[in-house]
Design an enzyme around this catalytic site. Structure first.
Site: not given
Length: 271
Positions: A43, A101
Site C-alpha cells: 500500500y 496478503h
C-alpha cells in the site's frame, strides 16, 4: 453474533492514504477514536501509519496495527527481510497482526514455506498475532493442518452487503475464525442503496453505518477507508447501531455474489 477477538472490530483501511494527506487522515481517525489501523507492504502506507501513531501521542499499546506480507515477498529469501523492513518503515519493534496478503499464485512458492515463516515471525516477536488475507476454504484447511486449530486470528477478505460469502462465513464460524471485511462499503456504493437508506433513516445514521453495523452483527471485523472527517465520524457511529432481525434479514437479501476484487492471481473462491 457475539464478537470475541483481540482485533478491534471497527478499524480503518489505509489503501490510498499516502504522503502528508495520508498521515493527516490517519491522525484524524485516531483523534476520533479509531484504534485499529490496517496497512500493507504493497500500500505504501506503512510510513504514514507509523508517523500518525507517533503524532497522535497515544501509547503504542493502545493502537492495533495490522500489516501484510506482499505475495512478491513470500519466498524464504525475502519473507523475513520484508517483515523487518516493514517494522523499520513503521518505526515499531512489532505489529499487532501480520497477514499473508495473497496466497502464492499456483503455489509458485511452497505453501509450507511462507506459512511456517509467518509463524516464525510471531515466535521471533515481530507480531502478536498472525493471519491471512484472500484465503478460500481450501487454503484455510491447509493452514489448519499445518499450524493447528486457532493458530490464525483472522482471514481478511472482500465482504459487503452485496458479497456476503455464506460458505466462507459458515466455515469461519464453525472454526471460531473472525473474518475481516475489506471494502465493506463497496467504495461508497452502499450509500445509494434504498434498503440501507430506509434502515439508516430509521436509526438516524448513514447507509454506510448501517452496512458496517450489519457486518459487525454478523461477527465480522470491518476496515472501511476514508479521508473525510465527516465520513470517519459517521462510520464510527456504526458501533452504536442495533439492527432488528427483520432489518438484518432485509440486508441479507441484498447478497448477490458481487465480487469487485478479483485479479488474475486470485485463488478459486468459494462464493
Amino acid at each position: 453474533m457475539v464478537y470475541s477477538s483481540p482485533i478491534p472490530q471497527l478499524g480503518l483501511g489505509t489503501f490510498g492514504r499516502t504522503g502528508d494527506a495520508g498521515i493527516a487522515a490517519i491522525l484524524k481517525a485516531l483523534e476520533i477514536g479509531y484504534r485499529h489501523i490496517d496497512t500493507a507492504q504493497s500500500y505504501d502506507t506503512e510510513g504514514p501509519v507509523g508517523e500518525a501513531v507517533r503524532r497522535s501521542g497515544l501509547p503504542r499499546a493502545e493502537v492495533f496495527v495490522t500489516t501484510k506480507v506482499a505475495d512478491t515477498n513470500l519466498d524464504k529469501s525475502r519473507f523475513m527481510p520484508s517483515v523487518e523492513k516493514s517494522l523499520e518503515t513503521l518505526g515499531f519493534d512489532h505489529v499487532d497482526l501480520l497477514l499473508i496478503h495473497w496466497p502464492s499464485e499456483k503455489d509458485a512458492v511452497p505453501f509450507e514455506d511462507y506459512m511456517l515463516a509467518l509463524k516464525e515471525a510471531q515466535e521471533r516477536g515481530f507480531t502478536r498475532f498472525i493471519g491471512v488475507s484472500n484465503f478460500p476454504i481450501a487454503h484455510l484447511e491447509r493452514t489448519r493442518a499445518l499450524l493447528g486449530e486457532g493458530a490464525i486470528a483472522t482471514n481478511q477478505v472482500e465482504i459487503h452487503p452485496y458479497l456476503q460469502a455464506p460458505k466462507l462465513r459458515d466455515y469461519a464460524r464453525d472454526h471460531g475464525l473472525v473474518l475481516t471485511a475489506y471494502q465493506p462499503l463497496v467504495k461508497g456504493a452502499v450509500v445509494s442503496d434504498p434498503v440501507l437508506a430506509e434502515i439508516a433513516e430509521r436509526h438516524g445514521v448513514t447507509p454506510a453505518a448501517v452496512a458496517l453495523a450489519f457486518l459487525m452483527a454478523e461477527g465480522h471485523a470491518v476496515i472501511p477507508a476514508s479521508s473525510s472527517e465527516a465520513n470517519l465520524r459517521a462510520n464510527m457511529r456504526a458501533k452504536d447501531v442495533r439492527l432488528s432481525e427483520e432489518e438484518m434479514n432485509a440486508i441479507r437479501a441484498l447478497d448477490r455474489g458481487d465480487r469487485r476484487i478479483n485479479p488474475e492471481k486470485s485463488p478459486r473462491w468459494d462464493d
